[in-house]
Design an enzyme around this catalytic site. Structure first.
Site, PDB file in Angstrom:
ATOM      1  CE  LYS A   1       8.066 -46.095  13.583  1.00 40.51           C
ATOM      2  NZ  LYS A   1       6.625 -46.106  13.965  1.00 40.51           N
ATOM      3  CG  HIS A   2      10.686 -41.822  11.691  1.00 46.00           C
ATOM      4  ND1 HIS A   2      10.110 -42.734  10.841  1.00 46.00           N
ATOM      5  CD2 HIS A   2       9.782 -41.591  12.682  1.00 46.00           C
ATOM      6  CE1 HIS A   2       8.897 -43.041  11.277  1.00 46.00           C
ATOM      7  NE2 HIS A   2       8.672 -42.371  12.392  1.00 46.00           N
TER       8      HIS A   2
ATOM      9  CG  PHE B   1       7.275 -35.727  20.104  1.00 45.82           C
ATOM     10  CD1 PHE B   1       7.058 -36.800  19.254  1.00 45.82           C
ATOM     11  CD2 PHE B   1       6.823 -34.479  19.703  1.00 45.82           C
ATOM     12  CE1 PHE B   1       6.416 -36.638  18.030  1.00 45.82           C
ATOM     13  CE2 PHE B   1       6.174 -34.297  18.496  1.00 45.82           C
ATOM     14  CZ  PHE B   1       5.968 -35.383  17.653  1.00 45.82           C
TER      15      PHE B   1
ATOM     16  CG  HIS C   1       3.793 -36.635  13.598  1.00 47.34           C
ATOM     17  ND1 HIS C   1       2.749 -37.471  13.285  1.00 47.34           N
ATOM     18  CD2 HIS C   1       4.501 -37.305  14.550  1.00 47.34           C
ATOM     19  CE1 HIS C   1       2.821 -38.577  14.017  1.00 47.34           C
ATOM     20  NE2 HIS C   1       3.884 -38.499  14.783  1.00 47.34           N
TER      21      HIS C   1
ATOM     22  CG  HIS D   1       9.092 -42.001  19.009  1.00 44.76           C
ATOM     23  ND1 HIS D   1       9.031 -43.379  19.080  1.00 44.76           N
ATOM     24  CD2 HIS D   1       8.287 -41.630  17.969  1.00 44.76           C
ATOM     25  CE1 HIS D   1       8.223 -43.830  18.140  1.00 44.76           C
ATOM     26  NE2 HIS D   1       7.752 -42.791  17.455  1.00 44.76           N
ATOM     27  CD  GLU D   2       8.708 -38.555  15.169  1.00 41.30           C
ATOM     28  OE1 GLU D   2       8.958 -38.586  13.947  1.00 41.30           O
ATOM     29  OE2 GLU D   2       7.777 -39.210  15.678  1.00 41.30           O
TER      30      GLU D   2
ATOM     31  CD  GLN E   1      -0.172 -34.517  15.540  1.00 43.72           C
ATOM     32  OE1 GLN E   1       0.270 -34.007  16.576  1.00 43.72           O
ATOM     33  NE2 GLN E   1      -0.100 -35.813  15.315  1.00 43.72           N
TER      34      GLN E   1
END
Length: 240
Positions: free
Chosen positions: A120-121, A113, A63, A116-117, A36
């Protein structure tokens, strides 16, 4: 009788454990590796907040690394029991603060952050990469794909000027060997601008590959590459 009952109980426990592994060990076909541009994040109406650890470099920041399917869909939140454990990446922390900074508000140190990554991923690639490997692999990809230098080699700079979408894609293909997907956003003045660059990576997380599928294109034919002038300019751009 008691021995037989114990054996049946053990078998049932093993079956449950195996089913749990199957549920969480999601298959996927490739990764999107996304970087990003901070200048495009920060000049929106909502603006941005610098990390509590200091202003990020004037460079593309990570990102995420996202498992995907070739039909365009993707798995997410695959293992709710695998929470982000910051102690597992303690040796990577300083590099992550530099290469994977958060720009969301309020100002933060990156932990939320990254968590979260992972949730989720990252949990959807646990069959290949454990938590430490997931972040280490992503950092390694960043070192392989130096987007700012690649674009500068083609005369494309974060100077607020407009460049053709095709010239940006061509420069990155020339530098990496593979055509990227470009994500654009619209700034406070209504200009379409370079926001994110997606490259495709094999399921090991190690090698760039030709993208099996691209997200839908939302960029205009001419897009702006905004500056990020509030931070120090890299040495190879300072002579421009």
């Amino acid at each position: 009788m008691k021995s037989m009952h114990s054996k049946k109980l053990i078998i049932r426990v093993l079956i449950i454990q195996c089913l749990a592994v199957v549920c969480f060990a999601q298959d996927f076909d490739f990764f999107y590796f996304s970087q990003q541009w901070p200048g495009s994040y920060c000049d929106l109406k909502r603006s941005c907040c610098y990390p509590s650890t200091g202003k990020p470099a004037s460079d593309f920041g990570i990102h995420g690394l996202w498992p995907n399917y070739i039909d365009g869909s993707y798995p997410s939140n695959c293992d709710p029991d695998s929470s982000f454990n910051e102690s597992m990446i303690s040796d990577l922390r300083s590099k992550m603060q530099k290469e994977w900074p958060t720009l969301s508000c309020p100002s933060a140190n990156g932990t939320e952050f990254w968590g979260h990554e992972w949730k989720k991923h990252g949990t959807c690639s646990e069959s290949v990469l454990d938590q430490h490997d997931y972040f280490a692999t992503t950092l390694n990809l960043k070192s392989q794909v130096n987007l700012l230098q690649t674009l500068a080699n083609a005369g494309i700079y974060p100077d607020g000027e407009f460049y053709s979408l095709e010239s940006i894609k061509g420069a990155i293909k020339q530098g990496t060997g593979y055509t990227p997907h470009i994500e654009c956003n619209v700034n406070a003045w209504g200009n379409s601008q370079l926001y994110e660059v997606y490259m495709c990576v094999d399921t090991s997380g190690s090698n760039l590959i030709k993208c099996p599928i691209f997200p839908r294109e939302r960029c205009k034919s001419q897009i702006q590459f905004p500056s990020f002038s509030n931070v120090e300019t890299p040495s190879f751009l300072s002579a421009i």
